[in-house]
Motif scaffolding. Structure first.
Motif, PDB file in Angstrom:
ATOM      1  N   SER A   5       1.530  -7.563   6.361  1.00 46.50           N
ATOM      2  CA  SER A   5       2.819  -7.980   5.803  1.00 46.50           C
ATOM      3  C   SER A   5       2.684  -8.739   4.486  1.00 46.50           C
ATOM      4  O   SER A   5       3.687  -9.098   3.888  1.00 46.50           O
ATOM      5  CB  SER A   5       3.565  -8.844   6.829  1.00 46.50           C
ATOM      6  OG  SER A   5       2.779  -9.984   7.143  1.00 46.50           O
ATOM      7  N   ASN A   6       1.467  -8.971   4.025  1.00 44.94           N
ATOM      8  CA  ASN A   6       1.265  -9.714   2.792  1.00 44.94           C
ATOM      9  C   ASN A   6       1.314  -8.753   1.597  1.00 44.94           C
ATOM     10  O   ASN A   6       0.365  -8.023   1.331  1.00 44.94           O
ATOM     11  CB  ASN A   6      -0.072 -10.460   2.841  1.00 44.94           C
ATOM     12  CG  ASN A   6      -0.258 -11.389   1.674  1.00 44.94           C
ATOM     13  OD1 ASN A   6       0.194 -11.137   0.568  1.00 44.94           O
ATOM     14  ND2 ASN A   6      -0.953 -12.491   1.931  1.00 44.94           N
ATOM     15  N   SER A   7       2.421  -8.788   0.874  1.00 39.47           N
ATOM     16  CA  SER A   7       2.592  -7.840  -0.240  1.00 39.47           C
ATOM     17  C   SER A   7       1.611  -8.108  -1.378  1.00 39.47           C
ATOM     18  O   SER A   7       1.227  -7.180  -2.094  1.00 39.47           O
ATOM     19  CB  SER A   7       4.028  -7.859  -0.748  1.00 39.47           C
ATOM     20  OG  SER A   7       4.370  -9.147  -1.207  1.00 39.47           O
ATOM     21  N   HIS A  47      -1.510  -6.245  -0.468  1.00 41.79           N
ATOM     22  CA  HIS A  47      -1.272  -4.807  -0.673  1.00 41.79           C
ATOM     23  C   HIS A  47      -1.368  -4.451  -2.150  1.00 41.79           C
ATOM     24  O   HIS A  47      -2.021  -3.468  -2.513  1.00 41.79           O
ATOM     25  CB  HIS A  47       0.115  -4.408  -0.160  1.00 41.79           C
ATOM     26  CG  HIS A  47       0.168  -4.175   1.312  1.00 41.79           C
ATOM     27  ND1 HIS A  47       0.957  -3.212   1.871  1.00 41.79           N
ATOM     28  CD2 HIS A  47      -0.467  -4.777   2.341  1.00 41.79           C
ATOM     29  CE1 HIS A  47       0.814  -3.229   3.182  1.00 41.79           C
ATOM     30  NE2 HIS A  47      -0.042  -4.184   3.487  1.00 41.79           N
ATOM     31  N   GLU A  80       3.848  -2.628   7.992  1.00 42.23           N
ATOM     32  CA  GLU A  80       3.836  -4.090   8.091  1.00 42.23           C
ATOM     33  C   GLU A  80       3.204  -4.606   9.371  1.00 42.23           C
ATOM     34  O   GLU A  80       2.784  -5.751   9.422  1.00 42.23           O
ATOM     35  CB  GLU A  80       5.259  -4.628   7.951  1.00 42.23           C
ATOM     36  CG  GLU A  80       5.782  -4.472   6.553  1.00 42.23           C
ATOM     37  CD  GLU A  80       6.831  -5.497   6.196  1.00 42.23           C
ATOM     38  OE1 GLU A  80       7.029  -6.454   6.973  1.00 42.23           O
ATOM     39  OE2 GLU A  80       7.447  -5.329   5.146  1.00 42.23           O
ATOM     40  N   ASN A  81       3.146  -3.769  10.417  1.00 42.06           N
ATOM     41  CA  ASN A  81       2.584  -4.240  11.682  1.00 42.06           C
ATOM     42  C   ASN A  81       1.899  -3.082  12.401  1.00 42.06           C
ATOM     43  O   ASN A  81       1.941  -1.946  11.944  1.00 42.06           O
ATOM     44  CB  ASN A  81       3.678  -4.881  12.552  1.00 42.06           C
ATOM     45  CG  ASN A  81       4.816  -3.921  12.828  1.00 42.06           C
ATOM     46  OD1 ASN A  81       4.607  -2.784  13.246  1.00 42.06           O
ATOM     47  ND2 ASN A  81       6.045  -4.370  12.573  1.00 42.06           N
ATOM     48  N   SER A 100      -2.460 -11.292   8.069  1.00 41.44           N
ATOM     49  CA  SER A 100      -1.025 -11.031   7.926  1.00 41.44           C
ATOM     50  C   SER A 100      -0.400 -10.548   9.231  1.00 41.44           C
ATOM     51  O   SER A 100       0.820 -10.514   9.356  1.00 41.44           O
ATOM     52  CB  SER A 100      -0.762 -10.039   6.806  1.00 41.44           C
ATOM     53  OG  SER A 100      -1.143  -8.745   7.183  1.00 41.44           O
TER      54      SER A 100
END
Length: 155
Positions: A45-47, A50, A70-71, A93
């Protein structure tokens, strides 16, 4: 041409006994263990992580980011649709159950699962290894991550 270049390199390095046939055979063996293309699914979930990984991989030949999740649940669903060869999971994340989520993804999807972690200790590496996951530290250089992505799975 290739044998000529290899001979040139070895001569510069001080080796004069080069057999082009031997070099060709060595090259084939070495390259045969490298997958032709790597299809990567990013999970976490950590943009910012990414974006960093996308920047790192964007110029790499044969490496393609095919999706982002995201998960773990969305990663499993997306991986079934996209068939990535490698799933790269940002453990932190995913929260406290990051490793367990990575194991769940591994059990559901026939792909190499690489976990990316801030922790770089023997216990974290051992836990990932015991779970059948590949491990790379966020403190490691980009070469370590790229090497893991290009390795053929041992399964």
């Amino acid at each position: 041409m290739s044998a000529y270049l290899d001979r040139e390199i070895h001569q510069r390095m001080g080796s004069s006994s080069i057999n082009p046939v031997e070099l060709d055979r060595t090259r084939r063996v070495t390259l045969s263990s490298v997958p032709e293309s790597v299809r990567v699914l990013l999970v976490g979930s950590n943009s910012a992580v990414h974006r960093g990984i996308e920047l790192l991989l964007s110029g790499e030949a044969g490496v393609q980011i095919v999706g982002r999740a995201e998960n773990a649940n969305s990663a499993i669903q997306l991986a079934r649709e996209l068939s990535p060869s490698t799933i790269l999971i940002d453990l932190e994340s995913l929260g406290d159950r990051g490793l367990e989520n990575a194991v769940e993804v591994k059990s559901q999807i026939p792909a190499t699962v690489v976990v990316l972690s801030l922790r770089d200790d023997q216990q974290s590496r051992q836990r990932a290894d015991e779970a059948g996951l590949r491990f790379v530290s966020k403190q490691a250089g980009s070469d370590d991550l790229l090497a893991l992505l290009r390795e053929r799975p041992v399964d």
